[in-house]
Design an enzyme around this catalytic site. Structure first.
Site, PDB file in Angstrom:
ATOM      1  N   ASP A  12       0.788  -1.248   0.000  1.00 55.70           N
ATOM      2  CA  ASP A  12       0.000   0.000   0.000  1.00 55.70           C
ATOM      3  C   ASP A  12       0.819   1.298   0.000  1.00 55.70           C
ATOM      4  O   ASP A  12       0.512   2.226   0.769  1.00 55.70           O
ATOM      5  CB  ASP A  12      -0.965  -0.001   1.201  1.00 55.70           C
ATOM      6  CG  ASP A  12      -1.979  -1.133   1.165  1.00 55.70           C
ATOM      7  OD1 ASP A  12      -1.942  -1.947   0.221  1.00 55.70           O
ATOM      8  OD2 ASP A  12      -2.809  -1.214   2.093  1.00 55.70           O
ATOM      9  N   ASP A  50      -4.587  -0.725  -1.723  1.00 56.14           N
ATOM     10  CA  ASP A  50      -5.861  -0.600  -1.022  1.00 56.14           C
ATOM     11  C   ASP A  50      -6.821   0.032  -2.033  1.00 56.14           C
ATOM     12  O   ASP A  50      -6.491   1.053  -2.647  1.00 56.14           O
ATOM     13  CB  ASP A  50      -5.629   0.319   0.192  1.00 56.14           C
ATOM     14  CG  ASP A  50      -6.537   0.027   1.365  1.00 56.14           C
ATOM     15  OD1 ASP A  50      -6.801  -1.159   1.652  1.00 56.14           O
ATOM     16  OD2 ASP A  50      -6.981   0.998   2.017  1.00 56.14           O
ATOM     17  N   HIS A  52     -10.831   0.786  -2.569  1.00 55.78           N
ATOM     18  CA  HIS A  52     -12.185   0.772  -1.993  1.00 55.78           C
ATOM     19  C   HIS A  52     -13.234   1.447  -2.878  1.00 55.78           C
ATOM     20  O   HIS A  52     -12.994   2.558  -3.380  1.00 55.78           O
ATOM     21  CB  HIS A  52     -12.200   1.512  -0.651  1.00 55.78           C
ATOM     22  CG  HIS A  52     -11.286   0.958   0.388  1.00 55.78           C
ATOM     23  ND1 HIS A  52     -11.228  -0.375   0.707  1.00 55.78           N
ATOM     24  CD2 HIS A  52     -10.403   1.579   1.226  1.00 55.78           C
ATOM     25  CE1 HIS A  52     -10.340  -0.548   1.682  1.00 55.78           C
ATOM     26  NE2 HIS A  52      -9.825   0.611   2.011  1.00 55.78           N
ATOM     27  N   HIS A  56     -17.802   2.084   0.561  1.00 58.77           N
ATOM     28  CA  HIS A  56     -17.143   1.084   1.415  1.00 58.77           C
ATOM     29  C   HIS A  56     -17.495   1.274   2.893  1.00 58.77           C
ATOM     30  O   HIS A  56     -17.518   2.394   3.401  1.00 58.77           O
ATOM     31  CB  HIS A  56     -15.617   1.144   1.242  1.00 58.77           C
ATOM     32  CG  HIS A  56     -14.925  -0.078   1.722  1.00 58.77           C
ATOM     33  ND1 HIS A  56     -14.091  -0.081   2.812  1.00 58.77           N
ATOM     34  CD2 HIS A  56     -14.990  -1.355   1.283  1.00 58.77           C
ATOM     35  CE1 HIS A  56     -13.648  -1.321   3.003  1.00 58.77           C
ATOM     36  NE2 HIS A  56     -14.175  -2.107   2.085  1.00 58.77           N
ATOM     37  N   HIS A  85     -10.621   6.986   1.951  1.00 56.57           N
ATOM     38  CA  HIS A  85      -9.270   6.907   1.384  1.00 56.57           C
ATOM     39  C   HIS A  85      -9.230   5.845   0.286  1.00 56.57           C
ATOM     40  O   HIS A  85     -10.079   4.939   0.256  1.00 56.57           O
ATOM     41  CB  HIS A  85      -8.258   6.534   2.478  1.00 56.57           C
ATOM     42  CG  HIS A  85      -8.507   5.165   3.052  1.00 56.57           C
ATOM     43  ND1 HIS A  85      -9.479   4.918   3.989  1.00 56.57           N
ATOM     44  CD2 HIS A  85      -7.947   3.960   2.786  1.00 56.57           C
ATOM     45  CE1 HIS A  85      -9.499   3.628   4.281  1.00 56.57           C
ATOM     46  NE2 HIS A  85      -8.584   3.013   3.555  1.00 56.57           N
ATOM     47  N   LYS A 110      -7.075  -4.948  -3.010  1.00 60.20           N
ATOM     48  CA  LYS A 110      -7.828  -5.531  -1.896  1.00 60.20           C
ATOM     49  C   LYS A 110      -8.726  -4.474  -1.285  1.00 60.20           C
ATOM     50  O   LYS A 110      -8.450  -3.283  -1.388  1.00 60.20           O
ATOM     51  CB  LYS A 110      -6.854  -6.070  -0.846  1.00 60.20           C
ATOM     52  CG  LYS A 110      -5.934  -4.983  -0.294  1.00 60.20           C
ATOM     53  CD  LYS A 110      -4.916  -5.525   0.673  1.00 60.20           C
ATOM     54  CE  LYS A 110      -4.017  -4.412   1.175  1.00 60.20           C
ATOM     55  NZ  LYS A 110      -4.720  -3.390   1.969  1.00 60.20           N
ATOM     56  N   CYS A 155      -2.017  -2.761   7.640  1.00 60.26           N
ATOM     57  CA  CYS A 155      -1.921  -3.686   6.506  1.00 60.26           C
ATOM     58  C   CYS A 155      -0.621  -4.490   6.485  1.00 60.26           C
ATOM     59  O   CYS A 155      -0.628  -5.664   6.100  1.00 60.26           O
ATOM     60  CB  CYS A 155      -2.146  -2.926   5.210  1.00 60.26           C
ATOM     61  SG  CYS A 155      -3.866  -2.362   5.084  1.00 60.26           S
TER      62      CYS A 155
HETATM   63  C1  VGL Z   1      -4.641   0.678   5.774  1.00 55.77           C
HETATM   64  C2  VGL Z   1      -6.207   1.527   7.201  1.00 55.77           C
HETATM   65  C3  VGL Z   1      -7.180   1.431   6.232  1.00 55.77           C
HETATM   66  C4  VGL Z   1      -3.214   0.281   5.549  1.00 55.77           C
HETATM   67  C5  VGL Z   1      -5.596   0.556   4.788  1.00 55.77           C
HETATM   68  O1  VGL Z   1      -2.770   0.226   4.372  1.00 55.77           O
HETATM   69  O2  VGL Z   1      -2.511   0.021   6.551  1.00 55.77           O
HETATM   70  N1  VGL Z   1      -4.952   1.154   6.975  1.00 55.77           N
HETATM   71  N2  VGL Z   1      -6.865   0.948   5.035  1.00 55.77           N
HETATM   72 ZN    ZN Z   2      -8.308   0.997   3.495  1.00 56.62          ZN
END
Ligand code: VGL
Ligand code: ZN
Length: 204
Positions: A12, A50, A52, A56, A85, A110, A155
């Protein structure tokens, strides 16, 4: 070049997790040059993203009255409600512009199912819906993973813990990760990863 049984997993490294982004992780952009340099040592590289949909269920603004960073109960368990986000196709969801994406053989997205979040690169937050990454790595004879990226306590940690559970040998490059650190989440994640046997590597 590392052994052919080892993969680099870059979690990510996206604009929304870097300074100026919607869910900015302090120093998130600092790790980009080091990750690019590390790629030269690997013949198998996976990037995760990431990803979404606008509706979401992990977005606080999809829960009227809920504050960002509050925790709610989902059918699969506790879930932090995040600021909106990494919306599919948005600039925030794009990789940091400095990240070298060319050497990656797989870009794994994901978190695209509206009703369930997915921190881990292996399983969604119900801990049983598979992303397919385990099978992809096994098909290539990968047994060891070197994990870097954002965020260390979400993550990255969830991916590392799932990987150990699946039988991979796992190494975390701490200096190439940065954390959100919500209410002690970094300390807890580090303890869990150490207990699980994740090998911690920290270079100045
Ligand atoms: C993440 C919070 C929400 C991450 C992703 O990449 O750690 N954290 N979505
Ligand atoms: Zn996320």
């Amino acid at each position: 070049m590392r052994e052919t049984d080892t993969a680099l997993i870059v979690i990510d490294v996206q604009n929304d997790f870097c300074p100026g982004g919607a869910l900015a992780v302090a120093g998130g952009d600092e790790i980009v040059p080091g990750i690019n340099a590390l790629m030269a040592e690997f013949s198998c590289i996976v990037l995760t993203q990431d990803w979404h949909p606008a509706d979401h269920s992990s977005f606080a603004d999809n829960h009227p009255g809920a504050a960002p960073f509050s925790v709610t109960e989902m059918p699969y368990g506790a879930q932090v409600l995040w600021p909106r986000h990494c919306v599919i196709g948005s600039a925030g969801a794009a990789f940091h512009p400095g990240l070298n994406t060319d050497p990656a053989q797989l870009i794994l997205r994901k978190g695209f199912r509206p009703g369930i979040d997915s921190y881990s690169a292996f399983f969604e937050n119900d801990r049983e819906t598979a992303t397919g990454l385990e099978a992809w790595l096994h098909a290539r004879g990968i047994t060891t993973l070197v994990i870097v990226g954002l965020a260390t306590d979400y993550c990255v940690a969830y991916s590392a813990l799932d990987a150990v559970r699946l039988g991979f040998r796992v190494e975390l490059r701490e200096h190439l990760s940065r954390a959100i650190d919500l209410d002690g989440s970094l300390e807890e994640a580090m303890a869990q990863m150490e207990d699980a046997g994740v090998v911690m590597v920290n270079m100045p």
